[in-house]
Structure formats: structure tokens, C-alpha cells
Design an enzyme around this catalytic site. Structure first.
Site, short mmCIF file in Angstrom:
data_model
loop_
_atom_site.label_atom_id
_atom_site.label_comp_id
_atom_site.label_asym_id
_atom_site.label_seq_id
_atom_site.Cartn_x
_atom_site.Cartn_y
_atom_site.Cartn_z
N VAL A 39 0.92 -1.39 -0.04
CA VAL A 39 -0.15 0.05 -0.14
C VAL A 39 1.00 1.32 0.11
O VAL A 39 0.69 2.26 -0.52
CB VAL A 39 -0.98 -0.21 1.18
CG1 VAL A 39 -0.45 0.18 2.34
CG2 VAL A 39 -2.20 1.06 1.01
N ASP A 40 1.93 1.19 0.57
CA ASP A 40 2.87 2.48 0.77
C ASP A 40 3.43 2.68 -0.57
O ASP A 40 3.13 3.97 -1.08
CB ASP A 40 4.09 2.01 1.60
CG ASP A 40 5.21 3.24 1.66
OD1 ASP A 40 4.39 4.33 1.69
OD2 ASP A 40 6.24 3.00 2.27
N TYR A 131 5.11 -6.88 6.78
CA TYR A 131 5.20 -6.79 8.39
C TYR A 131 4.77 -7.91 9.06
O TYR A 131 5.09 -8.35 10.21
CB TYR A 131 4.79 -5.60 9.02
CG TYR A 131 5.77 -4.52 8.56
CD1 TYR A 131 6.60 -4.39 7.59
CD2 TYR A 131 5.69 -3.20 9.39
CE1 TYR A 131 7.57 -3.07 7.27
CE2 TYR A 131 6.45 -1.86 9.03
CZ TYR A 131 7.56 -2.15 8.11
OH TYR A 131 8.13 -1.12 7.61
#
Length: 179
Positions: A39-40, A131
Site C-alpha cells: 500500500v505504501d 510486516y
């Protein structure tokens, strides 16, 4: 505000967060604020070079963003006026404070939105991609923190949980239905 009021202010959608016409979207950023994967990367690509320039200025001023904290930029070419960048924890079995750090991400994003009196704020899954935070556990933290915030604060007036896939949408819907 009553919890029923908070409940009506929390929505779930499945789709592309970069296309939502909301006041702000949250970026599940890395501590460098310089873009990355998932998404980043999608937010940085959609927002264009102005977003990266603002992130570089924040980095020059304060050295990036620490895990659990949040910073705000404009939205560049996004439909959203702002992007709130937060850095979620890397999952390590939950024994190194990851749930509290993730909760802090949500609280700090909501605080920034409230300070700006934002009408609407959209969250992606924070820390659930590379993550490695388990999606169900992350959805539970998100739901709890957002419901608690909305029950006690006027802004943001609407919060949207944005799911990338069917499983996440179902988990968010379960959380949004809690009273």
C-alpha cells in the site's frame, strides 16, 4: 457520544484506498517515509512526486517516523486531501509490544485527523503485509481502537476500513459490527 453513534460512523469497503474520495487516507509506511512496497508504494505512485518531496522534508526535519507514530502530508494527486503516514510494528509473535504499538498507530492517526477536524479518514490494514502481523489480530486492534475513539470524539466524522481482499473485508465487517 454513544457507541451506536460510533457504530454508524465506521464503514468497511473492499477496494483501492488510493481512489477513495475521503479527507485523508492512512499510509502503512516504513520509517524512512520514502515509499516501499504494498500500500505504501501504491499511495506514493498514485500521489506523485509532491508526496515524496513532503516526506523527504519531514525526514530531513525529524529523521523519518518511528513505529507507532504518525505524520501528515498533503495528498498530491490523490482524491484525498491528506495522507497520514504511520509505521506499524513488524510482527514478532506479539511478545515484544506489537499490539500496543499497532494500537498507537491507530490512535495517532485518529488524533491527527481530529486536530485537523477531518470529515473522513480511511485506513488500510497496518502491518498486515510484509510486516507479517496476523490479519485477524490486526483487525481486532483496529476495530477496538477506532470504536473507542469514535465513541469519545467528534472527529473524524466517518472512518472507513479498506480491505484488500475478501478475508480482510469479512474480518473488518465483524469488527465494525461490535458494540
Amino acid at each position: 457520544m454513544s457507541s451506536s453513534s460510533a457504530l454508524t460512523r465506521l464503514r468497511v469497503v473492499q477496494g483501492d484506498i488510493t481512489k477513495l474520495p475521503v479527507t485523508a487516507i492512512v499510509n502503512a509506511a516504513n520509517s524512512s517515509l520514502l515509499g516501499g512496497g504494498g500500500v505504501d508504494g501504491a499511495i506514493h505512485r498514485a500521489a506523485g512526486p509532491a508526496l515524496l518531496a513532503e516526506c523527504q522534508a519531514i525526514r530531513a526535519r525529524q529523521g523519518g517516523c518511528k513505529v507507532g507514530e504518525a505524520v501528515i502530508t498533503t495528498g498530491g494527486r490523490l482524491p484525498a486531501q491528506y495522507v497520514i503516514h504511520t509505521v506499524g510494528p513488524v510482527w514478532n509473535g506479539g511478545r515484544a509490544g506489537q499490539p500496543e504499538l499497532l494500537a498507537s498507530c491507530y490512535r495517532n492517526c485518529l488524533r491527527l485527523a481530529a486536530e485537523q477536524e477531518m470529515v473522513s479518514l480511511a485506513f488500510p490494514g497496518i502491518s498486515t503485509g510484509i510486516y507479517g502481523y496476523p490479519t485477524a489480530a490486526a483487525a481486532a486492534v483496529a476495530g477496538h481502537e477506532i470504536r473507542q475513539w469514535l465513541a469519545a470524539h467528534k472527529y473524524p466524522r466517518k472512518v472507513v476500513l479498506v480491505a484488500f481482499d475478501d478475508e480482510t473485508r469479512r474480518l473488518y465487517e465483524t469488527e465494525a459490527a461490535q458494540t
